[in-house]
Scaffold this motif. Structure first.
Motif, PDB file in Angstrom:
ATOM      1  N   ALA A  84     -90.041 -46.727  14.105  1.00  0.00           N
ATOM      2  CA  ALA A  84     -88.452 -46.351  13.500  1.00  0.00           C
ATOM      3  C   ALA A  84     -88.901 -46.480  12.125  1.00  0.00           C
ATOM      4  O   ALA A  84     -88.273 -45.889  10.984  1.00  0.00           O
ATOM      5  CB  ALA A  84     -87.570 -47.355  14.103  1.00  0.00           C
ATOM      6  N   ILE A  87     -90.131 -43.519  10.616  1.00  0.00           N
ATOM      7  CA  ILE A  87     -89.155 -42.370  10.528  1.00  0.00           C
ATOM      8  C   ILE A  87     -88.416 -42.819   9.142  1.00  0.00           C
ATOM      9  O   ILE A  87     -88.154 -41.613   8.560  1.00  0.00           O
ATOM     10  CB  ILE A  87     -88.337 -42.509  11.769  1.00  0.00           C
ATOM     11  N   ALA A  88     -88.011 -43.998   8.652  1.00  0.00           N
ATOM     12  CA  ALA A  88     -87.316 -44.341   7.807  1.00  0.00           C
ATOM     13  C   ALA A  88     -87.984 -43.990   6.312  1.00  0.00           C
ATOM     14  O   ALA A  88     -87.251 -43.167   5.603  1.00  0.00           O
ATOM     15  CB  ALA A  88     -86.933 -45.628   7.728  1.00  0.00           C
ATOM     16  N   ASN A  91     -87.981 -39.719   6.374  1.00  0.00           N
ATOM     17  CA  ASN A  91     -86.772 -39.464   6.082  1.00  0.00           C
ATOM     18  C   ASN A  91     -86.186 -39.473   4.596  1.00  0.00           C
ATOM     19  O   ASN A  91     -85.511 -38.736   3.980  1.00  0.00           O
ATOM     20  CB  ASN A  91     -85.559 -40.160   6.850  1.00  0.00           C
ATOM     21  N   GLU A 176     -82.207 -46.570   4.488  1.00  0.00           N
ATOM     22  CA  GLU A 176     -82.619 -45.673   5.831  1.00  0.00           C
ATOM     23  C   GLU A 176     -83.375 -46.558   6.583  1.00  0.00           C
ATOM     24  O   GLU A 176     -83.170 -46.491   7.835  1.00  0.00           O
ATOM     25  CB  GLU A 176     -83.792 -44.562   5.028  1.00  0.00           C
ATOM     26  N   TYR A 179     -80.617 -47.903   8.749  1.00  0.00           N
ATOM     27  CA  TYR A 179     -80.129 -47.160   9.803  1.00  0.00           C
ATOM     28  C   TYR A 179     -80.845 -46.994  10.992  1.00  0.00           C
ATOM     29  O   TYR A 179     -80.648 -47.010  12.038  1.00  0.00           O
ATOM     30  CB  TYR A 179     -79.999 -45.609   9.280  1.00  0.00           C
ATOM     31  N   GLN A 180     -82.164 -47.143  10.625  1.00  0.00           N
ATOM     32  CA  GLN A 180     -83.250 -46.994  11.689  1.00  0.00           C
ATOM     33  C   GLN A 180     -83.196 -48.432  12.675  1.00  0.00           C
ATOM     34  O   GLN A 180     -83.441 -48.304  13.875  1.00  0.00           O
ATOM     35  CB  GLN A 180     -84.701 -46.826  11.391  1.00  0.00           C
ATOM     36  N   ILE A 192     -85.838 -42.698  19.262  1.00  0.00           N
ATOM     37  CA  ILE A 192     -86.805 -43.095  18.044  1.00  0.00           C
ATOM     38  C   ILE A 192     -88.122 -42.344  18.613  1.00  0.00           C
ATOM     39  O   ILE A 192     -88.639 -41.593  17.672  1.00  0.00           O
ATOM     40  CB  ILE A 192     -87.255 -44.378  18.217  1.00  0.00           C
ATOM     41  N   TYR A 196     -89.905 -39.695  16.209  1.00  0.00           N
ATOM     42  CA  TYR A 196     -91.258 -39.859  15.857  1.00  0.00           C
ATOM     43  C   TYR A 196     -92.240 -38.900  16.155  1.00  0.00           C
ATOM     44  O   TYR A 196     -93.080 -38.315  15.220  1.00  0.00           O
ATOM     45  CB  TYR A 196     -91.903 -41.246  16.448  1.00  0.00           C
TER      46      TYR A 196
END
Ligand code: BTN
Length: 250
Positions: A84, A87-88, A91, A176, A179-180, A192, A196
């Motif tokens: 996660a 991903i943040a 993003n 971000e 959010y994750q 997730i 990912y």
């Protein structure tokens, strides 16, 4: 209901050994608020994954750690936390670098084949649940020259040919991350996993790997397993899952 944690306690330091170590020590001494962020202009002993060192030119980059507390997050789900956070970062960075941005398993942030940033998460566990995590992030922002041994390092400045405002970038990353972390708190693990796998470096591309016995083989990354391992399709079309330290790209 779960909400974004809008108030953050940001501690700015000129120099420290490591922001991860600093936060870890602070927690031992006193109560540290959820979403406390420690950011340093310079780390004298920055820590990377697998006991590596994390080097970063003074004042040029982002090196920070965030303390995040969890409720009922089983330690077996820790890898989702790593994913996660990756991903943040992805993003946020995709708005700066629209192309060639990927996450090399488990959490190196790459642009093409070059490393832009890394993540080091240290968890404190109580009764098989993660009590809190210290999420350390190192991101190469405005550094132009890297030591010779860091052949694969790059920065936003090198890629974009302009300087980036580090404070703005930090704000975006923290938002971000919140959010994750909502996805984590709501246990949205399959979301997730899906997000990912979509950003994974060399996914679906035949590549050469080497295993822990120095055996090289061809395979194709297909995603991650529900235990967080890297799933590779081998040449004989079977699938095999690899844990950290069990595999490397050649
Ligand atoms: C990696 O090896 O890719 C992970 C690097 C993580 C570096 C960051 S910089 C801020 C925080 N403090 C540390 O000592 N390490 C992490």
């Amino acid at each position: 209901m779960l909400y974004l944690h809008l108030y953050m306690n940001i501690v700015k330091l000129d120099a420290i050994d490591s922001t991860n170590s600093y936060l870890k020590d602070l927690v031992k001494q006193k109560h540290v608020e959820n979403w406390t962020v420690v950011i340093a202009d310079h780390q004298t002993n920055g820590k990377g994954q697998f006991d590596n060192e994390w080097t970063s030119e003074k004042g040029k980059n982002l090196t920070f750690s965030v303390l995040i507390r969890f409720k009922k997050l089983n330690v077996e789900k820790q890898f989702y936390l790593n994913y996660a956070i990756s991903i943040a970062l992805y993003n946020v960075l995709k708005y700066y670098i629209p192309e060639k941005l990927t996450v090399k398993w488990p959490n190196d942030i790459l642009s093409a084949n070059q490393k832009l940033g890394g993540i080091l998460i240290e968890c404190i566990v109580k009764n098989s649940a993660i009590d809190f995590a210290i999420v350390g992030i190192g991101l190469n922002v405005n550094q132009k020259d890297f030591p010779r041994e860091l052949t694969f390092a790059t920065s936003l400045k090198k890629l974009l040919k302009r300087s980036i405002n580090k404070d703005e970038l930090l704000d975006k990353i923290l938002l971000e991350m919140q959010y994750q972390m909502l996805l984590i708190q709501k246990q949205k693990f399959s979301d997730i996993k899906y997000l990912y796998e979509d950003i994974l470096y060399k996914k679906g591309i035949p590549s050469m790997f080497v295993d822990k016995n120095d055996h090289t083989f061809m395979g194709k990354i297909v995603g991650i397993s529900t235990e967080g391992k890297l799933r590779i399709e081998l040449e004989n079309e079977s699938f095999k899952d690899f844990d950290l330290k069990e595999i490397k790209f050649v």
